[in-house]
Design a protein around this motif. Structure first.
Motif, PDB file in Angstrom:
ATOM      1  N   GLU A  81      72.770  52.620  26.041  1.00 55.26           N
ATOM      2  CA  GLU A  81      72.952  51.137  25.784  1.00 55.26           C
ATOM      3  C   GLU A  81      71.932  50.052  26.464  1.00 55.26           C
ATOM      4  O   GLU A  81      72.045  49.105  25.892  1.00 55.26           O
TER       5      GLU A  81
ATOM      6  N   PHE B   6      71.314  43.850  25.860  1.00 59.36           N
ATOM      7  CA  PHE B   6      71.348  44.048  27.382  1.00 59.36           C
ATOM      8  C   PHE B   6      70.265  43.521  28.080  1.00 59.36           C
ATOM      9  O   PHE B   6      70.188  42.736  29.132  1.00 59.36           O
TER      10      PHE B   6
ATOM     11  N   ILE C 223      77.373  47.450  31.939  1.00 57.63           N
ATOM     12  CA  ILE C 223      77.781  48.221  30.651  1.00 57.63           C
ATOM     13  C   ILE C 223      78.753  49.506  31.081  1.00 57.63           C
ATOM     14  O   ILE C 223      78.384  50.304  31.846  1.00 57.63           O
TER      15      ILE C 223
ATOM     16  N   GLY D 148      74.739  49.541  19.537  1.00 57.48           N
ATOM     17  CA  GLY D 148      75.954  50.030  20.349  1.00 57.48           C
ATOM     18  C   GLY D 148      77.141  50.798  19.840  1.00 57.48           C
ATOM     19  O   GLY D 148      78.183  50.812  20.599  1.00 57.48           O
TER      20      GLY D 148
ATOM     21  N   ASN E 104      79.934  49.198  22.268  1.00 52.02           N
ATOM     22  CA  ASN E 104      79.574  48.400  23.479  1.00 52.02           C
ATOM     23  C   ASN E 104      78.155  47.498  23.198  1.00 52.02           C
ATOM     24  O   ASN E 104      77.152  47.504  23.861  1.00 52.02           O
TER      25      ASN E 104
ATOM     26  N   ALA F 221      76.786  42.884  26.087  1.00 53.37           N
ATOM     27  CA  ALA F 221      76.789  43.296  27.702  1.00 53.37           C
ATOM     28  C   ALA F 221      77.736  43.028  28.138  1.00 53.37           C
ATOM     29  O   ALA F 221      78.726  41.906  27.997  1.00 53.37           O
TER      30      ALA F 221
ATOM     31  N   GLU G  81      83.071  46.914  26.193  1.00 50.50           N
ATOM     32  CA  GLU G  81      83.333  48.047  25.668  1.00 50.50           C
ATOM     33  C   GLU G  81      84.804  48.026  25.037  1.00 50.50           C
ATOM     34  O   GLU G  81      85.690  48.106  25.432  1.00 50.50           O
TER      35      GLU G  81
END
Lengths: 161, 405
Positions: A101, A107, A129, B211, B256, B259, B262
């Motif tokens: 991820e 991110f 994460i 994600g 997720n 950032a 989840e």
């Protein structure tokens, strides 16, 4: 089109072509000796298992292609730095079974305009994460290392007058 | 005009010699210096080339073919030859427990090297790898925690087979001590999601969108029995000579895409949780969900899990429902220090048919701190207070040290 979870997303050559508009400058090298090796060790949390780091720079920016192991596999990251701030961080290759991820924009854009504090830590918190702790840590280390190494080359670029 | 005499000529010649000799010598020296500089340049070039070559060789040999030069490494990895690469790692934790019993519960004062784990990974090719973990529990019991082969069958899809960790909760898959708060794992992911929960079988895992991820498992399933009160923690088979009369199917979907966040939901179904050995036991299912959110130093984790186990056997003891949840806020002041609080409630005999569900519910409060001198080493301290429905509580404190590498 979906980006693959594991593999090479962009080759380092293509990354440099993109950053420098198809005219990447010749590579330069910083040797990790003396204090530089010590600082790199502090940033990575282990001795770097390489003796020098290659980078590419023109008058405006520097580009770095670095690697760090997440859990068992190296993650390859491309970074662009302008005036001591990260302008781009991209995961070029991810080889771990979990934690991919970190390759997503949601991110990596946390690193935009991030610089270093005095203690070689990032001047902004990077949200992690769940389940990708080691991958997040690896990217954070590489961001710190690139910013530190970039700071070493500043006097060289400022010197001509 | 008088012709110059011998003495005059001699004087002139001598004078010329005296003035031109240094110039000639200087020119000669200059040429020599130039030659020397050129020779030194050539020599320096050779030395630099040899230095580069030496550095390249050292870096390559240090990393088994994965040198620092990401560009060179990238080329190497796409032309993977030879017998592949092997990696080694591990984690472990030592606990000191100081709990006092009340209401009939016994004291627990113990020093325990709870687990010492070593793992080995081997990458045969870019698409086929092996992973194995040995777990030495309580400094005496050797267990196989994981051992599986993984095959990439597409850009976003992998198939695994072997002894696998089931996809429930947070701790079951990510349980290296520096990654969580609390000396002991939380009770919900111990007694309801029986981590470390692993079974033999096969799984497909994939990623899609931004994600999103999914997992589908087919494993040997639970073997619940009356002798163990149908407790799910006692029903694990661990992949060793496991009864496979009735396999379990399970799956998870998680997201997720933001950032720090989840979200996950998992489900397991087994047509007969007793593997056909207990006529009073029927279909068995588990649903669980968790959320984990971290921003800045703040983190919130919450897990819910609930079993439904059909049959008169578990219903007679209330074990037909086994359920629990926890919520854990925490705050990390800096990379070294963090504090947490956790509310846990669970019941392994929550079935209404027992008529005594209210008497078996357990509640536990934890409050504590982690100290990470470096990211891979952690020192932990937490306080525990129980408020169990039956009045049997263990209260006190725990200390621990953990590591990963």
């Amino acid at each position: 089109m979906l980006a693959q979870a594991r593999g090479v997303y962009q080759s380092p050559e293509d990354f440099l072509q993109e950053v420098f508009a198809h005219r990447p400058p010749p590579a330069k090298v910083i040797w990790l000796t003396g204090e530089k090796k010590q600082k790199a060790t502090e940033i990575l949390g282990h001795k770097p298992d390489y003796l020098r780091v290659r980078y590419w720079a023109d008058e405006n920016r520097s580009a770095w292609i670095l690697e760090e192991i997440g859990k068992t596999e190296p993650i390859t990251v491309g970074l662009v730095i302008v005036e001591g701030k990260i302008k781009r961080l991209r995961v070029l290759a991810f080889r771990e079974s979990r934690g991919d991820e970190v390759r997503h924009d949601f991110f990596t854009r946390q690193f935009d305009d991030v610089g270093l504090k005095e203690n070689n830590r990032l001047d902004r918190h990077i949200d992690g994460i769940t389940g990708a702790t080691l991958s997040v840590r690896a990217l954070t280390k590489l961001a710190r290392l690139a910013l530190y190494l970039d700071s070493l080359r500043q006097p060289q670029t400022a010197a001509p007058s | 005009m008088r012709k110059p005499g011998f003495s005059s000529l001699a004087a002139l010649t001598l004078g010329s010699a005296l003035t031109t000799a240094p110039l000639l010598a200087s020119a000669a020296d200059s040429d020599e210096l130039k030659n020397e500089i050129e020779a030194l340049k050539a020599q320096n070039k050779v030395i630099m080339e040899r230095l580069e070559a030496t550095a390249e060789m050292i870096e390559s040999s240090d990393k088994g073919g994965h040198g620092h030069d990401a560009m060179a490494k990238n080329k190497r990895s796409t032309h993977h030859t030879g017998s592949g690469r092997t990696t080694v790692g591990g984690y472990g934790e030592l606990h000191y427990t100081n709990l006092s019993g009340e209401g009939g519960a016994s004291d627990k004062k113990e020093m325990d090297f709870h687990r010492a784990v070593l793992f080995v990974g081997h990458e045969f090719t870019d698409k086929i790898r092996f992973f194995m973990e040995w777990d030495l529990e309580h400094a005496s019991e050797m267990e196989l925690e994981q051992a599986f082969l993984e095959f990439d069958i597409g850009a976003n899809t992998a198939v695994s087979t072997g002894v696998l960790l089931l996809p429930f909760g947070i701790i079951n898959e990510t349980h290296e001590p520096p990654t969580f708060y609390g000396v002991e794992r939380n009770p919900i992911e111990t007694y309801i999601i029986p981590s470390t929960w692993r079974e033999g079988g096969a799984a497909v895992a994939g990623k899609f969108g931004k994600g999103w991820g999914y997992d589908v498992f087919l494993t040997s399933g639970m073997r619940l029995d009356a002798a163990n009160g149908y407790l799910v923690r006692k029903g694990r088979q661990f992949g060793g000579e496991a009864l496979a009369n009735d396999l379990a199917g399970s799956g998870r979907i998680k997201w997720n895409g933001l950032a720090g966040l989840e979200l996950s939901v998992s489900y397991l179904y087994q047509a007969d949780g007793g593997q056909g050995l207990d006529p009073q036991l029927g279909k068995t299912s588990l649903i669980s969900s968790h959320v984990s959110y971290a921003t800045g130093g703040f983190q919130l984790r919450a897990v819910y899990a609930s079993w439904n186990i059909d049959g008169d056997g578990p219903a007679s003891t209330g074990a037909d429902q086994q359920t629990g949840w926890y919520i854990e806020p925490s705050y990390k002041f800096n990379p070294k220090v963090g504090i947490f609080a956790r509310y846990n409630t669970w019941d392994n005999q929550a079935g209404s048919s027992s008529g005594s569900a209210a008497d078996t519910e357990k509640t536990q409060y934890n409050l504590g701190a982690n100290y990470w001198p470096i990211p891979d080493v952690v020192l932990k301290l937490d306080l525990q207070q129980q408020d169990n429905a039956n009045g049997e509580n263990r209260n006190g404190f725990l200390m621990g040290v953990g590591y990963q590498f």
